[in-house]
Design an enzyme around this catalytic site. Structure first.
Site, short mmCIF file in Angstrom:
data_model
loop_
_atom_site.label_atom_id
_atom_site.label_comp_id
_atom_site.label_asym_id
_atom_site.label_seq_id
_atom_site.Cartn_x
_atom_site.Cartn_y
_atom_site.Cartn_z
N CYS A 110 0.76 -1.17 0.05
CA CYS A 110 -0.06 0.00 -0.11
C CYS A 110 1.02 1.40 0.01
O CYS A 110 1.72 1.61 0.87
CB CYS A 110 -0.90 0.03 1.19
SG CYS A 110 -1.89 1.49 1.76
N CYS B 118 0.05 3.86 2.82
CA CYS B 118 0.60 3.42 3.92
C CYS B 118 1.80 3.60 4.41
O CYS B 118 2.32 3.97 5.44
CB CYS B 118 0.21 1.82 4.09
SG CYS B 118 -1.46 1.19 3.89
#
Length: 137
Positions: free
Chosen positions: A60, A63
């Site tokens: 991600c 993230c």
């Protein structure tokens, strides 16, 4: 099972690496990586302090930006609150239990119960506001 969970399970099966901790998390005892569901129960749900939980994944992109921001901010709350990191690739059942359908998802937990949540990458001021509201109130 939604698309994110399927991707997470595929990533887990492929053995992708765990996101590394920043220097801030290595220096502070209030920042930790959740190892399994029992660890989550003990260190998050049974914690007497508020816990900010970052549900993330190695694959991600947002993230990778949010994680270090949260670590830096949470290092200032040592003794007042803890910061737990949950890799949904490794703990997919836990992610499903908390209805995590997108990452990053950040959840505040006090006394074993969720008290707040945001999804996605926020600017630093909104992250600070979220943490302050869920830790200091």
């Amino acid at each position: 099972m939604n698309f994110s969970m399927k991707v997470a399970l595929r990533s887990f099966k492929s053995g992708q690496a765990i996101r590394q901790f920043s220097l801030a998390s290595r220096l502070n005892t209030n920042i930790f990586n959740v190892q399994d569901e029992n660890d989550f129960k003990k260190r998050v749900l049974e914690n007497s302090k508020p816990v900010i939980v970052d549900f993330h994944a190695v694959w991600c992109g947002p993230c990778k930006i949010l994680g270090p921001r949260l670590e830096k901010l949470m290092s200032t709350y040592e003794g007042k609150a803890d910061f737990a990191k949950v890799d949904i690739d490794q703990l997919s059942e836990l992610a499903m239990e908390y209805n995590i359908s997108s990452v990053p998802t950040v959840m505040a937990i006090k006394n074993g119960k969720p008290t707040g949540k945001f999804i996605g990458l926020l600017d630093e001021d909104r992250i600070k506001k979220f943490v302050k509201e869920n830790v200091e109130n």
